[in-house]
Each structure stands twice: as C-alpha cells, then as structure tokens.
Design an enzyme around this catalytic site. Sequence first.
Site, PDB file in Angstrom:
ATOM      1  N   LYS A 174      -3.581  -1.439  14.160  1.00  0.00           N
ATOM      2  CA  LYS A 174      -2.799  -0.407  14.850  1.00  0.00           C
ATOM      3  C   LYS A 174      -3.222  -0.304  16.312  1.00  0.00           C
ATOM      4  O   LYS A 174      -4.405  -0.318  16.633  1.00  0.00           O
ATOM      5  CB  LYS A 174      -2.941   0.921  14.117  1.00  0.00           C
ATOM      6  CG  LYS A 174      -2.074   0.926  12.855  1.00  0.00           C
ATOM      7  CD  LYS A 174      -2.128   2.229  12.140  1.00  0.00           C
ATOM      8  CE  LYS A 174      -3.456   2.356  11.456  1.00  0.00           C
ATOM      9  NZ  LYS A 174      -3.437   1.911  10.068  1.00  0.00           N
TER      10      LYS A 174
ATOM     11  N   GLU B 175       0.829  -1.208   0.000  1.00  0.00           N
ATOM     12  CA  GLU B 175       0.000   0.000   0.000  1.00  0.00           C
ATOM     13  C   GLU B 175       0.861   1.255   0.000  1.00  0.00           C
ATOM     14  O   GLU B 175       2.062   1.214   0.278  1.00  0.00           O
ATOM     15  CB  GLU B 175      -0.937   0.003   1.199  1.00  0.00           C
ATOM     16  CG  GLU B 175      -0.206  -0.049   2.521  1.00  0.00           C
ATOM     17  CD  GLU B 175      -0.853   0.781   3.608  1.00  0.00           C
ATOM     18  OE1 GLU B 175      -1.282   1.917   3.324  1.00  0.00           O
ATOM     19  OE2 GLU B 175      -0.890   0.291   4.748  1.00  0.00           O
TER      20      GLU B 175
END
Length: 301
Positions: free
Chosen positions: A156, A22
């Site tokens: 995350k 990404e």
Amino acid sequence: MLSVADEVRDAVGAGRPVVALESTIIAHGLPRPRNLRVAAELEQAVRDEGAVPATIAVLDGRPHVGLDKQQLERVANEDGIRKLSRRDLPLAVATGASGATTVSATALLAARAGVRVFATGGLGGVHRGWTQTQDESADLGLLARTRITVVCAGVKSILDVPATLQRLETLGVSVAGFGTDRFPGFYLADSGEPVDWTLGTPGEVAAVMRAQDALEADESALIVANPVPEAEQLDPALHARVLENGLRACGEQGVSGQAVTPFLLDYLVRHTGGASLEANLAAVRGNVRLGGRIAAAWAER
Ligand code: PSU
Ligand code: MN
C-alpha cells in the site's frame, strides 16, 4: 478445526486451480454496501479464469477456507467483525470470535488448507514514521516463513515503500514484477522503485514456484507484483496531496496500531471523491484474474 468448503477441498485434492482471497479488504478496506458486491465480483472473476475461489475468514471461532453466500454476507455487514492478523488467530479461535483475516492470517490459513496462490490488493509493510512507532505489518514476517504465491499491486502506497522492499530482501522473500521492471504503487502503476526481476506469463510464475520447492528447505513466499493499468490508476498528484493530509490527520487524531491502515484507506476514499476506491478495485480485480491464471498454470504441473 479448519473448515474447508467442499468445493475447495475437492479442487485441492484433485490438483485443480484454487485462489485464496482475504477478507480484511471486504470488512475493513472497502465501504458498505459496495464491499459485498465486490466480494462476490472477485469470487466470480476467479471462476471466470477457471479456478475455485477460497475467501478466508474466522466465524464464531472457526477458521473458514471458502465461504458460502451467508458467510460472505456476515463478513461484509456484521458489526463488530474484528481484524485478525496472524497473531490473533489462536485468540479468536479460543474465544469464539468472528473476524476478517489480513494478508498474514489469510496466507497462513490458505497454506494450511493446501492452497498455493493468493490474490489481494496491496500488502502491508513498513509504515512511514517507523522509527517512532515501530509499525511494521505482520504480513512481512509471515510471508518470510510461508510457502505461498501472493499476487498484489505492490504494497500500500500509504507505507514507506523503499523500507518495505528492504525488509522483504532481509527476510528472504522473492519479489518479481509482472510485465514490469517497476515496483507497483498500489493506487499507482509505479511506486518509483525498481524491481530486480520481471516475469511475463503465468507459466513463468509457476516455474519459479517449482524452483522454490526444488531449491529451498525453508518456506518463504513469492510476491508477484502486478501493476494497476495506468489508465485506471489514481492521479499521482492528487494521490501525493491527499496522502500527505491523511498522514497528518492520522497523527493529529492519535490513530495507531491496527486502525492506521483502515483509517488511511478511508481518508483517501473520502478526499479523492471516490477515485482511490476505483483505483483500489481496479488493482484488486487485475490481481484476482492474474491469480486465477497463475493457479491454472500451477495446476498443469
Ligand atoms: N489491501 C487492500 N485493502 C486492505 C488490505 C490490503 O487493498 O484493506 C489489508 C490487508 O488485509 C493487509 C492489511 O494485510 O490491510 C494490513 O494491515 P496492517 O497494516 O494493520 O498490517
Ligand atoms: Mn500495523
């Protein structure tokens, strides 16, 4: 409409290993000028495992799967490069915009190009304070309907990790720890949550991918959760303290929407003396290498 780099197209066509990468982490997740060096280093790590890297971004309204050196430079250095999640793709295409793709947009474009393995840092998920903000990353919904294998260091740690794991269960997304029965915590080797399944080799991951195709009519992802090595993780006490302050600063400064994740990642870098950046990079590097090995095992079918 999709511009697939020759090298990527050839490898996909011949069934050779390819790993999608990404670009949001490059444009919005890492500070300049380190970001461009990291982008090149990650591509090289994929090559070192014998796979072809396919970094994904939208440039002047054209989605690209596989970037050349100049294109990678634009993603890293161009001012005004947007952050594009899945829903932003048609708008960026129609208006000729340029942007880095998040996990959701990258996974969609990778799948369109026939790329089955994707490596990143940490997934988006349910944010803390969800009951007030309803902030849940589009990553989760997209992974519920896209047949792709995502190698990541969990989600995350700025997020509500248990809530994110619950959502993944509800959405029917398969999750396995790689060499661990603990769900990794992005900057930390262990988020404090368990995982139900543990896989030990790239061949075992490829076998799960084959089983997905054999069993399931609906398309959903496989998350391979690969922990950062403990020696390279962020000090857990420092992590807890700085994250608490960062979440408070986010609220006080009224940061919302797409800006939340980049704000918190940057806050952690600045308030850990760069230690969170090193842990983040260690996690991404490990994921990219494992992605290359999984893509190689998948190509052996
Ligand atoms: N992992 C990283 N750094 C990042 C991201 C992931 O190590 O910057 C990005 C990914 O692109 C992910 C996005 O899709 O953050 C999630 O943003 P949001 O929470 O706004 O959905
Ligand atoms: Mn969000």
